[in-house]
Design an enzyme around this catalytic site. Structure first.
Site, short mmCIF file in Angstrom:
data_model
loop_
_atom_site.label_atom_id
_atom_site.label_comp_id
_atom_site.label_asym_id
_atom_site.label_seq_id
_atom_site.Cartn_x
_atom_site.Cartn_y
_atom_site.Cartn_z
N LYS A 191 -2.81 21.08 -3.44
CA LYS A 191 -3.50 22.12 -2.68
C LYS A 191 -4.50 22.85 -3.57
O LYS A 191 -5.66 23.03 -3.20
CB LYS A 191 -2.46 23.10 -2.12
CG LYS A 191 -2.94 23.92 -0.97
CD LYS A 191 -1.83 24.84 -0.45
CE LYS A 191 -0.78 24.09 0.34
NZ LYS A 191 0.42 24.90 0.59
N ARG A 218 0.83 30.70 -1.87
CA ARG A 218 1.09 29.39 -1.28
C ARG A 218 1.63 28.41 -2.30
O ARG A 218 1.11 28.31 -3.41
CB ARG A 218 -0.22 28.82 -0.70
CG ARG A 218 -1.04 29.81 0.05
CD ARG A 218 -2.39 29.23 0.49
NE ARG A 218 -2.26 28.13 1.42
CZ ARG A 218 -3.30 27.39 1.83
NH1 ARG A 218 -4.51 27.63 1.35
NH2 ARG A 218 -3.12 26.42 2.69
N GLY A 262 5.99 21.55 4.61
CA GLY A 262 6.99 22.50 5.08
C GLY A 262 8.23 22.63 4.21
O GLY A 262 9.17 23.31 4.58
N MET A 272 8.42 23.75 1.00
CA MET A 272 8.45 24.92 0.13
C MET A 272 7.84 26.10 0.87
O MET A 272 7.49 25.99 2.04
CB MET A 272 7.73 24.62 -1.16
CG MET A 272 8.55 23.70 -2.03
SD MET A 272 7.71 23.36 -3.54
CE MET A 272 6.24 22.58 -2.96
N ARG A 301 -6.52 17.59 2.22
CA ARG A 301 -5.80 16.61 1.41
C ARG A 301 -5.92 15.29 2.12
O ARG A 301 -6.20 15.24 3.33
CB ARG A 301 -4.32 17.01 1.27
CG ARG A 301 -3.62 17.03 2.61
CD ARG A 301 -2.18 17.50 2.50
NE ARG A 301 -1.68 17.72 3.84
CZ ARG A 301 -0.70 18.53 4.16
NH1 ARG A 301 -0.09 19.23 3.23
NH2 ARG A 301 -0.29 18.67 5.40
N HIS A 311 6.04 19.49 12.57
CA HIS A 311 6.82 18.98 11.44
C HIS A 311 7.32 17.56 11.70
O HIS A 311 7.16 16.66 10.88
CB HIS A 311 8.00 19.91 11.19
CG HIS A 311 8.95 19.39 10.15
ND1 HIS A 311 10.10 18.72 10.50
CD2 HIS A 311 8.88 19.37 8.81
CE1 HIS A 311 10.71 18.34 9.39
NE2 HIS A 311 9.99 18.72 8.36
N SER A 353 13.17 -19.15 -13.77
CA SER A 353 13.10 -18.28 -12.61
C SER A 353 14.18 -17.22 -12.81
O SER A 353 15.35 -17.55 -12.99
CB SER A 353 13.36 -19.08 -11.33
OG SER A 353 13.34 -18.19 -10.24
N CYS A 376 13.32 -14.84 -8.44
CA CYS A 376 13.80 -15.20 -7.12
C CYS A 376 14.92 -14.28 -6.64
O CYS A 376 15.61 -14.59 -5.68
CB CYS A 376 14.24 -16.65 -7.08
SG CYS A 376 15.61 -17.02 -8.18
N TYR A 397 4.79 -16.13 -10.58
CA TYR A 397 5.03 -15.90 -9.16
C TYR A 397 6.25 -15.02 -8.92
O TYR A 397 7.09 -14.84 -9.80
CB TYR A 397 5.20 -17.24 -8.42
CG TYR A 397 6.46 -18.00 -8.75
CD1 TYR A 397 7.65 -17.75 -8.07
CD2 TYR A 397 6.47 -18.98 -9.74
CE1 TYR A 397 8.81 -18.45 -8.37
CE2 TYR A 397 7.63 -19.68 -10.05
CZ TYR A 397 8.79 -19.41 -9.37
OH TYR A 397 9.93 -20.09 -9.67
#
Ligand code: ADP
Ligand code: MG
Ligand code: MG
Length: 897
Positions: free
Chosen positions: A27, A97, A106, A108, A364, A482, A789, A856, A876
């Protein structure tokens, strides 16, 4: 120089910017950025998150020098605003704030109208010429301050419904009722003035302290309470769910107040620069005349739509900002475009209009559904706002899950009528039994049943229940309430503001018109459309949409690591191919002994297990061969052209010992022995610790003919397919190895078969690395193995000494006590088990530089683990078919960095 604890923002120069989120919180950083952009932001200052950390560590002490820095920033704020804090003639008011690095909607606290006291009230009345507004602001201050500063931050935990805020609100309701008012806005200046006196008396009575009547005391009270709210119950529980570290702390933003509640020419609102549910490029928001910030979100009155596009069944009759105050709407719309051009992303904004002047209070990056994330990213690419790489980063891997999530079957929907309609706040479909409290949702979920949490409206105390429920339905609240915000963040099915629902907690039921639904009754939600149905409707997978396909094409363009799948049947293999799997990383041969069509091969396997001599056993093994070959061949065919890693038989044999008398009798007959003898042979296979017993390569060593048969089946299946003009790519993987000597024991069998079967493709010979010793000796293992693997399920089990099957007994405590940060069977423990992986890769490639390496285990589909694999240079990852797109995206994001 002393540490800078306080960062000013305003027209006279701004200290921070958007890059400073860690220090200033999201913020604070964005307020600074907006101020720098020249947007109308009320001046103020941010006290850093570091101060919060210090405050918490020291048990409520501030670092040295902070008073002076706050005083200086306050002076600068006063100069910008042309008012003075605590001044009797021209008082400046502020808000305190909260604002952490990552938004915690909501969770805090924020206190508004700080600085109103008997000294400043007359001055503000005189200046504003609006006595009603001042008393309204004061009663809000008393409510918020007594709740946040005097009660919560003091650790007072009143019984349900006994909190000071609730008690004050009750007084207001009583006054309203006595006077016959319906809305808060009906209260007159006199009413509110009386109310404030009653409030203060109540605060004294309940909390045993006078409401502070000094502006400076209020300011520091507010700042301290916001810091303390970081460790509030709700904030902590939210952090646990979201995986936000406790150490981050929150910043405090002290900001000049602007008033949306100053009369009919003032208003407050929230908006998204694009539709957060669908992603449509339409300005989307809600606003309320004569209201202060939280009123919109709290669902006290139904908010007005911002424009035509935002109209819904609930608010269509209310005036839009666009029609009502066109010039202000235009100004806001310009800001919307400016913000998107600047941030290159959808923004969630808060604004307030004071006497027809517009102020920006927050921006934001906005939370969005997976669908919206995908659509926005593709739109912004087309608009030239972002490039392809950014597109890839705009959809979180977990959100793909939501895109691939079930929706209500449209045919089932067509066949019934919805019982009620609300706002489509969270996407997809959900069905389950009705529960009315967060606790019940948690209980029902824990019992393994699905539920829909139905609430008047949700508040931050409900997060655990919202998490546990399949879907959320509320009677009140808008798209920015909310419930909507939280559900959207999670990609959870949610409908809000279904105003026709009446909930009766006493009888644990809800009604819509004359229809009554009781707790436990099933309902179905279509969160994409906002429709609620009685009963359980059929669900289906959301069909592949072309936008998703295009997005995945871009993803694959930037991905460097291969994604395979773990599949045991040709059907699984085909599904995984559709999801983009580029091979099979784990094909478990034992699958053929489970489930449908397994009777025949299972019976032969049992004959082998219960054999009385080598001859008998080998005969059974030969009888098994065609089944094994058939299975392998079918899967190689389904994966034609792509590699398939076939793992040799892995599980302990006693898993297949029958208990059923009929089967035992049949087996006895086939083997020509008594049932007792069969039972005795089965019992002899019993092991105390089968997970570490006679399994994997150990079977292959004690029964070389079994190894021969399996390897032969693989070679022959390959040869046959090649003869049919196919392109099979089998690989052989030896499981549960701990020394290269095991691999060397099996290798001659492999070589012999390879020499005997003609026309087979090349078949790489590799091993699973799933025992810590194998990881440690990876340099030796790689001398024989052509590929590794990582079997991270067993590697984790043996690395931790946690039994995979018994972790349930203590995992919850380990997580809540923070002994573990996460379940290591779901996401690789990078700190510990991860070292074994890193070490194996290094040592293995030291011996064999072109060693192919994959993973895997279950973790192969977990985004954080995928990134870890990428960082360690794996070739992979292999995961379950449905996680393949997630792994592809995670791999691309890892490559982009
Ligand atoms: P949250 O993080 O929960 O959104 P905020 O700090 O944004 O909390 O504040 C809650 C509400 O109060 C918001 O609607 C916000 O716009 C409003 N608000 C905060 N500071 C001011 C201010 N200085 N002037 C007017 N409204 C404010
Ligand atoms: Mg806010
Ligand atoms: Mg294993």
């Amino acid at each position: 120089m002393a540490t800078k604890h306080v960062y000013f923002y305003g027209t006279s120069g701004t200290d921070g910017d958007a890059t400073m989120k860690n220090l200033l919180g999201g913020k604070g950083a964005n307020l600074a950025e907006m101020a720098k952009l020249g947007l109308p932001v009320p001046a103020g200052f941010t006290i850093t998150t570091e101060v919060c950390t210090h405050f918490m560590k020291s048990g409520g002490e501030y670092p040295e020098g902070i008073e002076d820095q706050v005083a200086a920033a306050l002076r600068q704020t006063e100069e910008c605003m042309g008012m003075k804090y605590g001044d009797p003639d021209d008082p400046l008011l502020v808000s305190c704030r909260s604002g952490a690095r990552q938004s915690m909607p909501g969770m805090m606290e924020t206190v508004l109208n700080v600085g109103l006291c008997s000294k400043t009230i007359p001055g503000l009345v005189k200046k504003s010429g609006n006595e009603r507004f001042v008393w309204d602001a004061y009663r809000r201050l008393i409510t918020m301050y007594s709740d946040v500063v005097m009660e919560k931050s003091e650790g007072i935990e009143p019984a349900e419904g006994q909190g000071i805020r609730h008690q004050l609100e009750k007084i207001m309701d009583e006054v309203k009722e006595a006077k016959g008012y319906t809305a808060d806005t009906d209260l007159t200046a006199e009413d509110l003035k009386d109310l404030c006196e009653k409030y203060k008396a109540k605060v004294k009575e309940v909390l045993g302290k006078e409401f502070p009547d000094d502006a400076m005391e209020q300011l520091w009270g507010g700042v301290g309470a916001v810091f303390k709210s970081w460790n509030g119950k709700r904030a902590k529980s939210y952090r646990r769910i979201e995986g936000i570290p406790d150490e981050w702390g929150t910043a405090v933003n002290v900001q000049s107040m602007v008033f949306g509640n100053m009369g009919e020419e003032s208003a407050t609102g929230v908006a998204f620069t694009r539709n957060p549910a669908t992603g449509e490029n339409k300005f989307y928001g809600e606003w309320l005349v004569n209201a202060q910030g939280e009123d919109v979100v709290a669902g006290i009155r139904t908010p007005n739509p911002l424009n035509d596009e935002t109209k819904s069944d609930q608010n269509a009759h209310l005036a839009s900002l666009e029609n009502e105050w066109g010039d202000l709407y235009k100004e806001l719309d310009d800001i919307r475009l400016k913000l998107e051009q600047h941030y290159h992303d959808m923004q969630d904004i808060e604004f307030t209009i004071q006497a027809k002047k517009l102020y920006m209070l927050q921006c934001r990056s906005g939370k969005r559904t997976g669908t919206a994330a995908l659509n926005m990213a593709m739109d912004m690419l087309a608009e030239g706002l972002i490039d392809e790489k950014t597109v890839v980063t705009r959809v979180a891997p977990a959100q793909l899950d939501e895109l691939l999530h079930p929706i209500v079957d449209p045919n089932a929907e067509k066949a019934t009528d919805a019982v009620v309609k609300g706002l489509p706040a969270g996407p997809g479909g959900a069905c389950g039994e009705i529960v009315f409290t967060s606790d019940d949702a948690v209980t029902v979920h824990a019992a393994g049943r699905k539920c829909i949490l139905v609430r008047e409206e949700t508040n931050p105390e409900d997060v655990e229940g919202m998490r546990a429920a399949e879907g959320i339905l509320t009677a009140r609240g808008g798209m920015t309430s909310h419930a909507a915000l939280v559900a959207r963040g999670w990609g959870k099915c949610c409908i809000v503001g279904a105003g026709d629902i009446k909930i009766d907690m006493a009888s644990r039921s809800m009604s819509v018109g004359d229809k009554v639904f009781k707790e436990g009754d099933a309902i179905t939600l279509n969160g994409t459309k906002g429709l609620v149905y009685a009963g359980e409707l059929a669900m289906m997978d959301s069909t592949e949409n072309p936008r998703f396909q295009k997005f995945m094409e871009i993803v694959d363009k930037y991905r460097t690591m291969t994604v395979r799948t773990n599949a045991d049947t040709p059907e699984d293999a085909a599904v995984a191919r559709e999801f983009g799997a580029e091979g099979i990383g784990l094909f478990r041969t034992e699958h053929m002994f489970y489930g449908e069509g397994a009777e025949k091969p299972l019976f032969v396997l049992r004959k082998m297990i219960h054999a009385g001599s080598d001859e008998e056993r080998n005969a059974a093994i030969d009888e098994l061969a065609p089944f094994v070959k058939r299975d392998i061949k079918a899967t190689l065919e389904a994966m034609d052209g792509l590699p398939v890693t076939v793992r040799l038989l892995d599980p302990p044999l006693h898993e297949f010992v029958p208990q059923d008398e009929a089967v035992l009798a049949e087996l006895a007959e086939a083997l020509g022995v008594t049932v007792e003898e069969v039972k005795a042979r089965g019992a002899a296979l019993h092991e105390v610790n089968p997970m570490m017993g006679h399994r994997g390569v150990r079977l292959g060593i004690t029964y070389p003919h079994l190894t021969d048969m399996q390897i032969r089946a693989i070679f022959e299946a390959g040869a046959e397919l090649k003869a049919e003009g196919k392109d099979p790519k089998p690989e052989i993987m030896v499981p549960v190895t701990c020394t290269v000597k095991e691999l060397d024991f099996v290798k001659p069998i492999y070589d012999k078969v390879a020499a005997e079967v003609s026309g087979a493709p090349a078949v790489p010979y590799g091993t699973m690395i799933e025992i810590p010793r194998a990881a440690l000796c990876a340099d030796q293992m790689a001398a024989t193995a052509e590929f590794f693997s990582f079997g991270t399920n067993d590697l984790t089990q043996m690395g931790f000494g946690f039994s995979r099957d018994d972790i349930g007994g203590f995992l919850q405590e380990y997580l809540s006590e923070k002994i573990l940060d996460a379940d290591p069977f779901q996401t690789i423990d990078q700190e510990g088990v991860g070292q074994l992986i890193t070490m194996s890769v290094e040592r293995g490639r030291a011996t064999r530089p072109d060693l192919k390496i994959g993973i895997c285990g279950e973790q192969g589909g977990d985004p954080a683990s995928v990134k870890f694999c990428f960082d360690n240079g794996l070739n992979y990852v292999s995961c379950s078919p449905f996680r393949v797109p997630i792994a592809r995206l995670a791999a691309a994001q890892a490559a982009i960095g």
